[in-house]
Design an enzyme around this catalytic site. Structure first.
Site, mmCIF file in Angstrom:
data_model
loop_
_atom_site.group_PDB
_atom_site.id
_atom_site.type_symbol
_atom_site.label_atom_id
_atom_site.label_comp_id
_atom_site.label_asym_id
_atom_site.label_seq_id
_atom_site.Cartn_x
_atom_site.Cartn_y
_atom_site.Cartn_z
ATOM 1 N N LEU A 35 0.810 -1.220 0.000
ATOM 2 C CA LEU A 35 0.000 0.000 0.000
ATOM 3 C C LEU A 35 0.839 1.265 0.000
ATOM 4 O O LEU A 35 1.928 1.316 0.570
ATOM 5 C CB LEU A 35 -0.920 -0.008 1.227
ATOM 6 C CG LEU A 35 -1.854 -1.217 1.327
ATOM 7 C CD1 LEU A 35 -2.697 -1.137 2.603
ATOM 8 C CD2 LEU A 35 -2.750 -1.337 0.100
ATOM 9 N N HIS A 36 0.287 2.275 -0.665
ATOM 10 C CA HIS A 36 0.907 3.607 -0.699
ATOM 11 C C HIS A 36 -0.202 4.640 -0.560
ATOM 12 O O HIS A 36 -1.375 4.278 -0.401
ATOM 13 C CB HIS A 36 1.723 3.783 -1.984
ATOM 14 C CG HIS A 36 0.968 3.421 -3.224
ATOM 15 N ND1 HIS A 36 -0.121 4.132 -3.663
ATOM 16 C CD2 HIS A 36 1.109 2.394 -4.109
ATOM 17 C CE1 HIS A 36 -0.593 3.586 -4.769
ATOM 18 N NE2 HIS A 36 0.124 2.517 -5.065
ATOM 19 N N GLY A 38 -1.786 6.337 -2.635
ATOM 20 C CA GLY A 38 -2.889 6.185 -3.582
ATOM 21 C C GLY A 38 -3.994 5.320 -2.993
ATOM 22 O O GLY A 38 -5.173 5.692 -2.987
ATOM 23 N N HIS A 39 -3.585 4.151 -2.447
ATOM 24 C CA HIS A 39 -4.560 3.273 -1.810
ATOM 25 C C HIS A 39 -5.189 3.959 -0.592
ATOM 26 O O HIS A 39 -6.390 3.892 -0.372
ATOM 27 C CB HIS A 39 -3.889 1.988 -1.311
ATOM 28 C CG HIS A 39 -3.196 1.185 -2.369
ATOM 29 N ND1 HIS A 39 -1.825 1.077 -2.445
ATOM 30 C CD2 HIS A 39 -3.686 0.438 -3.384
ATOM 31 C CE1 HIS A 39 -1.503 0.280 -3.451
ATOM 32 N NE2 HIS A 39 -2.607 -0.111 -4.052
ATOM 33 N N GLN A 63 -5.358 -12.254 -12.895
ATOM 34 C CA GLN A 63 -5.157 -11.053 -13.709
ATOM 35 C C GLN A 63 -3.706 -10.885 -14.159
ATOM 36 O O GLN A 63 -3.348 -9.883 -14.759
ATOM 37 C CB GLN A 63 -5.679 -9.811 -12.992
ATOM 38 C CG GLN A 63 -4.881 -9.386 -11.772
ATOM 39 C CD GLN A 63 -5.584 -8.283 -11.009
ATOM 40 O OE1 GLN A 63 -6.634 -8.484 -10.399
ATOM 41 N NE2 GLN A 63 -5.009 -7.085 -11.030
ATOM 42 N N ASP A 152 -5.721 3.767 -12.728
ATOM 43 C CA ASP A 152 -6.046 2.639 -13.600
ATOM 44 C C ASP A 152 -7.355 2.958 -14.316
ATOM 45 O O ASP A 152 -8.404 2.378 -14.035
ATOM 46 C CB ASP A 152 -6.162 1.360 -12.769
ATOM 47 C CG ASP A 152 -4.846 1.018 -12.091
ATOM 48 O OD1 ASP A 152 -3.996 0.416 -12.730
ATOM 49 O OD2 ASP A 152 -4.662 1.408 -10.917
ATOM 50 N N MET A 186 1.966 7.239 -8.092
ATOM 51 C CA MET A 186 2.336 6.199 -7.121
ATOM 52 C C MET A 186 1.866 4.846 -7.618
ATOM 53 O O MET A 186 0.789 4.733 -8.199
ATOM 54 C CB MET A 186 1.713 6.498 -5.770
ATOM 55 C CG MET A 186 2.389 7.647 -5.085
ATOM 56 S SD MET A 186 1.886 7.733 -3.372
ATOM 57 C CE MET A 186 2.728 9.238 -2.915
ATOM 58 N N ARG A 189 4.404 -0.997 -8.032
ATOM 59 C CA ARG A 189 5.491 -1.484 -8.896
ATOM 60 C C ARG A 189 6.671 -0.511 -8.967
ATOM 61 O O ARG A 189 7.714 -0.866 -9.510
ATOM 62 C CB ARG A 189 4.960 -1.777 -10.299
ATOM 63 C CG ARG A 189 4.015 -2.967 -10.347
ATOM 64 C CD ARG A 189 3.634 -3.343 -11.767
ATOM 65 N NE ARG A 189 3.038 -4.663 -11.844
ATOM 66 C CZ ARG A 189 1.722 -4.928 -11.867
ATOM 67 N NH1 ARG A 189 0.859 -3.939 -11.815
ATOM 68 N NH2 ARG A 189 1.285 -6.172 -11.950
HETATM 69 P P1 AMP Z 1 -3.631 -2.104 -6.879
HETATM 70 O O1 AMP Z 1 -3.228 -2.504 -5.503
HETATM 71 O O2 AMP Z 1 -2.506 -1.592 -7.709
HETATM 72 O O3 AMP Z 1 -4.485 -3.139 -7.565
HETATM 73 O O4 AMP Z 1 -4.583 -0.848 -6.715
HETATM 74 C C1 AMP Z 1 -5.707 -0.885 -5.874
HETATM 75 C C2 AMP Z 1 -6.536 0.355 -6.107
HETATM 76 O O5 AMP Z 1 -5.745 1.518 -5.829
HETATM 77 C C3 AMP Z 1 -6.987 0.485 -7.571
HETATM 78 O O6 AMP Z 1 -8.292 0.998 -7.615
HETATM 79 C C4 AMP Z 1 -5.990 1.459 -8.120
HETATM 80 O O7 AMP Z 1 -6.483 2.185 -9.224
HETATM 81 C C5 AMP Z 1 -5.771 2.369 -6.936
HETATM 82 N N1 AMP Z 1 -4.498 3.097 -7.087
HETATM 83 C C6 AMP Z 1 -3.277 2.577 -7.396
HETATM 84 N N2 AMP Z 1 -2.350 3.569 -7.510
HETATM 85 C C7 AMP Z 1 -3.004 4.727 -7.272
HETATM 86 C C8 AMP Z 1 -2.622 6.096 -7.256
HETATM 87 N N3 AMP Z 1 -1.363 6.471 -7.495
HETATM 88 N N4 AMP Z 1 -3.564 7.024 -6.999
HETATM 89 C C9 AMP Z 1 -4.853 6.662 -6.752
HETATM 90 N N5 AMP Z 1 -5.280 5.382 -6.746
HETATM 91 C C10 AMP Z 1 -4.383 4.423 -7.009
#
Ligand code: AMP
Length: 285
Positions: A35-36, A38-39, A63, A152, A186, A189
């Site tokens: 997590l960062h 964004g999450h 996926q 995304d 953010m 990866r």
């Molecule tokens: P992930 O863990 O990458 O599958 O992302 C989980 C959720 O967090 C998804 O809805 C992503 O679009 C969202 N997410 C990932 N990176 C960001 C970011 N930098 N800003 C906002 N939401 C994000």
């Protein structure tokens, strides 16, 4: 601080869901962990809007294509749980792969239009995996609202279709892309980048800015707008662009010329920097 419940099985999740007061509004944030901000921004939005916030952490194998980074995907679970607890999240669902998929699972959710271009072209099966796991999670969590990042953008567009077409009773909310100070979106990866690559990675968002600048200067030919972004990135020589395209925000359809008025458009990019695949997008108009 409210105690946070860690749920590892579908049965535990169902029990937690059933124990909530009947009128509580449930917000849900599906993630793959690592997590960062964004999450966390999505979780905070849910905490503001809803009575109960549930986050899931599940690195969903369906996926990932066979050659992709499933096995090396970062999984700092203890740290993730601490972050969610500090944010005030009520429950975290952390299922195993076996818990989520029966060995002989044979039913999938396939969206057939919005999934086609962009990442769909380079990651066959990716959105089938996303749509399937998110539908399963919606059925388990039964949220009123679910929060997804605009980072995304295609994932948002695909899931909006799935929810509409299958009458899934949930409201989807798009949260804005959270960026590092230099503009890099953010992403879990980003840890794959070497320090030299990390410095260069800012050029991804800068290439999107080039497209927006050209649009603001009056360019309406889609090919020319895309060229402005490509030329900028290609001048560096370190990036391998998969796509850099202007598309409709909701349908992801393409046009030769930007239509005047109406539809919102995005410019979206996917590019490799070394062995790391980065994606980003920005709203154009
Ligand atoms: P992930 O863990 O990458 O599958 O992302 C989980 C959720 O967090 C998804 O809805 C992503 O679009 C969202 N997410 C990932 N990176 C960001 C970011 N930098 N800003 C906002 N939401 C994000």
């Amino acid at each position: 601080m409210t105690p946070m419940t860690v749920l590892r099985t579908r049965a535990q999740l169902r029990e937690f869901r059933a124990s909530l007061p009947p009128h509580s509004r449930v917000g849900f944030v599906p993630t793959m962990g690592a997590l960062h901000e964004g999450h966390l921004s999505l979780a905070r939005q849910s905490l503001r809007d809803c009575d109960v916030t549930i986050v899931s952490i599940f690195v969903n194998p369906t996926q990932f294509a066979p050659h992709e980074d499933l096995s090396k995907y970062p999984r700092p679970l203890e740290r993730d749980l601490e972050l969610l607890k500090s944010a005030g999240v009520h429950a975290v669902f952390v299922p195993s792969v076996e818990e989520m998929y029966p060995k002989d699972a044979s039913t999938f959710v396939v969206e057939e239009q919005v999934s086609g271009p962009l990442c769909g072209e380079f990651r066959p099966g990716h959105f089938r995996g996303v749509a399937t796991v998110v539908t399963k999670l919606f059925n388990l969590v039964q949220p009123h609202r679910a929060y997804f990042g605009q980072k995304d953008a295609q994932q948002c567009a695909v899931l909006e279709r799935v929810v509409r077409d299958l009458e899934i009773p949930v409201q989807l909310i798009r949260g804005e892309t959270v960026r590092e100070n230099d503009g890099l979106a953010m992403s879990s990866r980003n840890v794959y980048l070497s320090s030299e690559e990390r410095k260069k990675a800012v050029k991804i968002s800068e290439s999107l800015s080039r497209v927006i600048d050209a649009y603001r200067l009056g360019e309406r030919r889609v090919a020319e707008l895309e060229k402005a972004g490509r030329d900028y990135l290609e001048a560096d020589g370190s990036f391998r662009i998969q796509y850099l395209e202007v598309r409709d925000l909701e349908t992801l359809q393409r046009a030769e010329m930007i239509p005047s008025g109406g539809a919102k458009l995005i410019v979206a990019i996917a590019a490799y920097l070394g062995t790391t695949r980065l994606i980003d997008n920005a709203v154009l108009n």
